[in-house]
Enzyme design. Structure first.
Site, PDB file in Angstrom:
ATOM      1  N   CYS A   1      33.412  -2.371  -5.305  1.00 52.78           N
ATOM      2  CA  CYS A   1      31.953  -2.194  -5.219  1.00 52.78           C
ATOM      3  C   CYS A   1      31.315  -3.311  -6.022  1.00 52.78           C
ATOM      4  O   CYS A   1      31.829  -3.686  -7.082  1.00 52.78           O
ATOM      5  CB  CYS A   1      31.558  -0.831  -5.799  1.00 52.78           C
ATOM      6  SG  CYS A   1      29.777  -0.582  -5.906  1.00 52.78           S
TER       7      CYS A   1
ATOM      8  N   HIS B   1      28.873  -3.338  -7.952  1.00 53.56           N
ATOM      9  CA  HIS B   1      28.368  -3.004  -9.284  1.00 53.56           C
ATOM     10  C   HIS B   1      29.459  -2.867 -10.349  1.00 53.56           C
ATOM     11  O   HIS B   1      29.188  -2.982 -11.538  1.00 53.56           O
ATOM     12  CB  HIS B   1      27.606  -1.683  -9.230  1.00 53.56           C
ATOM     13  CG  HIS B   1      26.270  -1.775  -8.564  1.00 53.56           C
ATOM     14  ND1 HIS B   1      26.110  -2.229  -7.276  1.00 53.56           N
ATOM     15  CD2 HIS B   1      25.036  -1.472  -9.017  1.00 53.56           C
ATOM     16  CE1 HIS B   1      24.827  -2.183  -6.959  1.00 53.56           C
ATOM     17  NE2 HIS B   1      24.155  -1.733  -7.993  1.00 53.56           N
TER      18      HIS B   1
ATOM     19  N   GLU C   1      23.158  -0.402 -13.048  1.00 56.67           N
ATOM     20  CA  GLU C   1      21.770  -0.861 -12.911  1.00 56.67           C
ATOM     21  C   GLU C   1      20.957  -0.601 -14.170  1.00 56.67           C
ATOM     22  O   GLU C   1      20.097  -1.394 -14.547  1.00 56.67           O
ATOM     23  CB  GLU C   1      21.123  -0.205 -11.691  1.00 56.67           C
ATOM     24  CG  GLU C   1      21.810  -0.662 -10.417  1.00 56.67           C
ATOM     25  CD  GLU C   1      20.988  -0.478  -9.160  1.00 56.67           C
ATOM     26  OE1 GLU C   1      19.941   0.184  -9.205  1.00 56.67           O
ATOM     27  OE2 GLU C   1      21.440  -0.999  -8.116  1.00 56.67           O
TER      28      GLU C   1
ATOM     29  N   ASP D   1      23.638  -8.426   0.223  1.00 54.02           N
ATOM     30  CA  ASP D   1      24.095  -7.145  -0.323  1.00 54.02           C
ATOM     31  C   ASP D   1      23.009  -6.104  -0.072  1.00 54.02           C
ATOM     32  O   ASP D   1      21.871  -6.448   0.249  1.00 54.02           O
ATOM     33  CB  ASP D   1      24.348  -7.285  -1.838  1.00 54.02           C
ATOM     34  CG  ASP D   1      24.795  -5.972  -2.472  1.00 54.02           C
ATOM     35  OD1 ASP D   1      25.621  -5.269  -1.861  1.00 54.02           O
ATOM     36  OD2 ASP D   1      24.292  -5.630  -3.564  1.00 54.02           O
ATOM     37  N   SER D   2      23.376  -4.840  -0.261  1.00 60.03           N
ATOM     38  CA  SER D   2      22.389  -3.775  -0.151  1.00 60.03           C
ATOM     39  C   SER D   2      21.315  -3.895  -1.232  1.00 60.03           C
ATOM     40  O   SER D   2      20.223  -3.367  -1.082  1.00 60.03           O
ATOM     41  CB  SER D   2      23.085  -2.424  -0.279  1.00 60.03           C
ATOM     42  OG  SER D   2      23.823  -2.381  -1.482  1.00 60.03           O
TER      43      SER D   2
ATOM     44  N   CYS E   1      28.440  -6.904  -0.243  1.00 59.79           N
ATOM     45  CA  CYS E   1      28.463  -5.438  -0.285  1.00 59.79           C
ATOM     46  C   CYS E   1      29.779  -4.901   0.298  1.00 59.79           C
ATOM     47  O   CYS E   1      30.095  -5.124   1.471  1.00 59.79           O
ATOM     48  CB  CYS E   1      27.290  -4.921   0.525  1.00 59.79           C
ATOM     49  SG  CYS E   1      27.170  -3.141   0.551  1.00 59.79           S
TER      50      CYS E   1
HETATM   51  N1  DGL Z   1      26.577  -2.806  -2.728  1.00 61.16           N
HETATM   52  C1  DGL Z   1      27.235  -1.527  -2.582  1.00 61.16           C
HETATM   53  C2  DGL Z   1      28.758  -1.778  -2.444  1.00 61.16           C
HETATM   54  O1  DGL Z   1      29.291  -2.749  -2.900  1.00 61.16           O
HETATM   55  C3  DGL Z   1      26.937  -0.600  -3.744  1.00 61.16           C
HETATM   56  C4  DGL Z   1      25.506  -0.079  -3.761  1.00 61.16           C
HETATM   57  C5  DGL Z   1      25.131   0.699  -2.512  1.00 61.16           C
HETATM   58  O2  DGL Z   1      25.568   1.843  -2.362  1.00 61.16           O
HETATM   59  O3  DGL Z   1      24.412   0.151  -1.690  1.00 61.16           O
HETATM   60  O4  DGL Z   1      29.429  -0.977  -1.843  1.00 61.16           O
END
Ligand code: DGL
Length: 272
Positions: free
Chosen positions: A187, A189, A153, A12-13, A75
């Site tokens: 997403c 999060h 977060e 993931d990012s 992600c």
């Molecule tokens: N992990 C990203 C997503 O699921 C969210 C956070 C980001 O913008 O990197 O799209």
């Protein structure tokens, strides 16, 4: 002789993808998992598709070097913008977030009116619209909800601030299509804000509204894919190990357990 046990790779990012690891460990508790969070370069959601693809390829190469048998792109932004490139570069199966999330939405929707919320990069890609076009007559409305990421977060998931932000975003979503009956949390999060999103959507919707997330759907997709994957016949009854890597470790001790839902022994710092 059976093949050696190989881990599932998840990237993931940042730390948000631990919601996918959480769902994966609940669904497949015996599997070893290697997780990479590209925390030095997060967020991906505001970056251009070309940059997201480049970063995602580097993340996947890191996992492949650890001999993973399956790659999960936790992600949504990377899944929406880089899946073809990631599949082309991988000798093992790659599961993105979009198809499983869209599949859950199609199962849940009663009238075909689906709302998709995600990052700007996910929404701009149109990936969910393409995946949901599988249902004739599906009516898809997408909205970027960037403020949900820092709220998750910070752990501000069930207070006045979270409720106000959810109300503002979802009012816009339902104004675009008052008949929405299903919302996809597109997403990593957003599952942390599920309760506040659900409560707000139920206030704004005309009728019942289902909330689906790609994390749970990805775990189910991984379970379905595993029987055909090399290195998956060496099952044991012991709980699978979790190894976590990150490209920056600032605040991980505080933030990561919120997403995983259990303590994390450590993150190893890596450079891609
Ligand atoms: N992990 C990203 C997503 O699921 C969210 C956070 C980001 O913008 O990197 O799209």
């Amino acid at each position: 002789m059976s093949e050696p046990r190989r881990p599932i790779g998840v990237f993931d990012s940042g730390v948000g993808g631990l919601t996918v690891v959480r769902a994966l460990r609940a669904r497949l508790p015996g599997e070893d998992v290697v997780y990479l969070g590209d925390t030095a370069r997060v967020p991906y959601g505001s970056k251009s598709p070309r940059t997201v693809e480049r970063y995602a390829l580097a993340c996947q190469a890191f996992l492949l070097a650890r001999d993973v048998k399956l790659v999960l792109i936790a992600c949504n932004t990377a899944s929406a913008n880089a899946l073809p490139a990631l599949e082309a570069a991988s000798p093992v199966p790659v599961i993105g977030a979009v198809a499983p999330g869209a599949g859950s939405a199609l199962e849940a929707t009663t009238g075909g009116h689906i709302g998709v919320i995600g990052t700007l990069g996910t929404v701009r890609s149109g990936a969910y619209e393409r995946a949901l076009a599988a249902r004739p007559g599906a009516h898809v409305t997408s909205l970027a909800c960037p403020l949900f990421v820092p709220l998750a977060e910070e752990g501000w998931v069930d207070d006045d601030v979270a409720r106000a932000v959810a109300r503002r975003y979802l009012t816009t979503l339902f104004a675009a299509d008052p008949a929405i009956d299903t919302i996809v949390l597109g997403c990593t999060h957003y599952p942390l804000l599920r309760d506040v999103i659900t409560a707000t959507a139920r206030e704004l919707a005309r009728g019942p509204v289902a909330i689906v997330d790609s994390a749970t759907a990805m775990a189910a997709a991984a379970a379905a894919a595993l029987p055909a994957v090399a290195g998956s016949d060496a099952r044991t009854v012991t709980p699978g190990a979790l190894a976590c890597f990150a490209t920056d470790i600032s605040r991980l001790d505080e933030i990561a357990p919120r997403f995983l839902g259990e303590p994390i022994s450590s993150f190893e710092l890596v450079d891609l």
